[in-house]
Design an enzyme around this catalytic site. Sequence first.
Site, PDB file in Angstrom:
ATOM      1  N   LYS A  52       0.844  -1.203   0.000  1.00 55.56           N
ATOM      2  CA  LYS A  52       0.000   0.000   0.000  1.00 55.56           C
ATOM      3  C   LYS A  52       0.878   1.251   0.000  1.00 55.56           C
ATOM      4  O   LYS A  52       0.612   2.203  -0.742  1.00 55.56           O
ATOM      5  CB  LYS A  52      -0.950  -0.015   1.215  1.00 55.56           C
ATOM      6  CG  LYS A  52      -2.060  -1.048   1.059  1.00 55.56           C
ATOM      7  CD  LYS A  52      -2.895  -1.253   2.318  1.00 55.56           C
ATOM      8  CE  LYS A  52      -3.867  -2.410   2.098  1.00 55.56           C
ATOM      9  NZ  LYS A  52      -4.730  -2.698   3.253  1.00 55.56           N
ATOM     10  N   GLN A  96      -4.780  -1.283   9.364  1.00 53.77           N
ATOM     11  CA  GLN A  96      -4.700  -2.627   8.778  1.00 53.77           C
ATOM     12  C   GLN A  96      -5.341  -3.648   9.714  1.00 53.77           C
ATOM     13  O   GLN A  96      -5.066  -3.657  10.916  1.00 53.77           O
ATOM     14  CB  GLN A  96      -3.216  -2.974   8.503  1.00 53.77           C
ATOM     15  CG  GLN A  96      -3.003  -4.276   7.749  1.00 53.77           C
ATOM     16  CD  GLN A  96      -3.590  -4.288   6.344  1.00 53.77           C
ATOM     17  OE1 GLN A  96      -3.713  -3.264   5.689  1.00 53.77           O
ATOM     18  NE2 GLN A  96      -3.978  -5.451   5.876  1.00 53.77           N
ATOM     19  N   ASP A 119     -10.869   2.993   3.545  1.00 56.18           N
ATOM     20  CA  ASP A 119     -11.167   1.561   3.417  1.00 56.18           C
ATOM     21  C   ASP A 119     -12.657   1.306   3.176  1.00 56.18           C
ATOM     22  O   ASP A 119     -13.052   0.219   2.770  1.00 56.18           O
ATOM     23  CB  ASP A 119     -10.771   0.828   4.713  1.00 56.18           C
ATOM     24  CG  ASP A 119      -9.468   0.054   4.571  1.00 56.18           C
ATOM     25  OD1 ASP A 119      -9.186  -0.433   3.461  1.00 56.18           O
ATOM     26  OD2 ASP A 119      -8.759  -0.078   5.582  1.00 56.18           O
TER      27      ASP A 119
HETATM   28  N1  GUN Z   1      -7.053  -6.755   5.924  1.00 59.34           N
HETATM   29  C1  GUN Z   1      -7.381  -7.530   4.867  1.00 59.34           C
HETATM   30  N2  GUN Z   1      -7.884  -6.762   3.873  1.00 59.34           N
HETATM   31  C2  GUN Z   1      -7.866  -5.490   4.316  1.00 59.34           C
HETATM   32  C3  GUN Z   1      -8.247  -4.254   3.733  1.00 59.34           C
HETATM   33  O1  GUN Z   1      -8.730  -4.134   2.603  1.00 59.34           O
HETATM   34  N3  GUN Z   1      -8.070  -3.170   4.528  1.00 59.34           N
HETATM   35  C4  GUN Z   1      -7.556  -3.236   5.779  1.00 59.34           C
HETATM   36  N4  GUN Z   1      -7.433  -2.116   6.474  1.00 59.34           N
HETATM   37  N5  GUN Z   1      -7.199  -4.368   6.342  1.00 59.34           N
HETATM   38  C5  GUN Z   1      -7.350  -5.497   5.604  1.00 59.34           C
END
Ligand code: GUN
Length: 280
Positions: A52, A96, A119
């Site tokens: 990311k 996350q 998100d």
């Molecule tokens: N953990 C697994 N997929 C995601 C996601 O798309 N966003 C976040 N913040 N955590 C995750």
Amino acid sequence: MAMTIDGKAISQRIKDELKEQAAALKKQGIKITLAVIQVGNDPASTVYVRNKKKGCEYIGIESLSYELPEETTQQELLSLIGELNRKEDVSGILVQLPLPAHIDEDKVIRAIDPKKDVDGFHPQSVGALCIGQPGFVSCTPAGIIQLLKRSSIEIAGKECVVLGRSNIVGKPMAVLMLRENATVTIAHSRTRDLKEVTKRADILIAAVGKPKMITADYVKEGAVVIDVGINRDENGKLCGDVDFESVEPLCSAITPVPGGVGPMTIAMLLNNCLESVRMD
Ligand code: GUN
């Protein structure tokens, strides 16, 4: 032979479009900053977070990194989110998941200002999506819509079966397909006669987290098959929820794992980061 939908190439095109848009915003003096929070050091999360941040760098978004120890308290995390909510120069906040067991994930998600919820997990974002109002859309389902559209696959009027009902993928996916005028069924672990249900699908979206569960007998001839799974097979090799070898000869289009849905999630996160400054 099915068309293999190349998520890597499509996501690259999207990232290049976003890079141009970010440069144009920069010229207008608008800076985009994403705060990325990771608690603990789950190895999969570390890889996702790194990718990311790399994506941000590629398109010209500044990322602020908060790597907090496993023993961080819920209160400490909530205080940090409060601080980032108040900072005008932070446009997006990403926590996350998963979080350590002693932290209430729902409470943390609710603490994020919906204007910075890149998100799309906040109840306000989910509610807005359900009633067709503006708001952030969860990245993986949004990425799947882009994969379909950019592969010229018609959605309106089609029978779509979403397998899985998670808050992050299954539920928002079903709502997005409905918004695109598909006829939508959500199937799950308690669905009766599952194969009969999945065989109705013109578009089958598998998000169950079971390695290679979807074999040819779950799929109608000519269907489009989208595989959201990221699993390890018995040899430790990355694989999806779909048994690619068995399903590919029978369908009209299919996403591979890796290189299908996965790269789209980050592209959509970056898109949401640009949205976060446009929404102001
Ligand atoms: N953990 C697994 N997929 C995601 C996601 O798309 N966003 C976040 N913040 N955590 C995750």
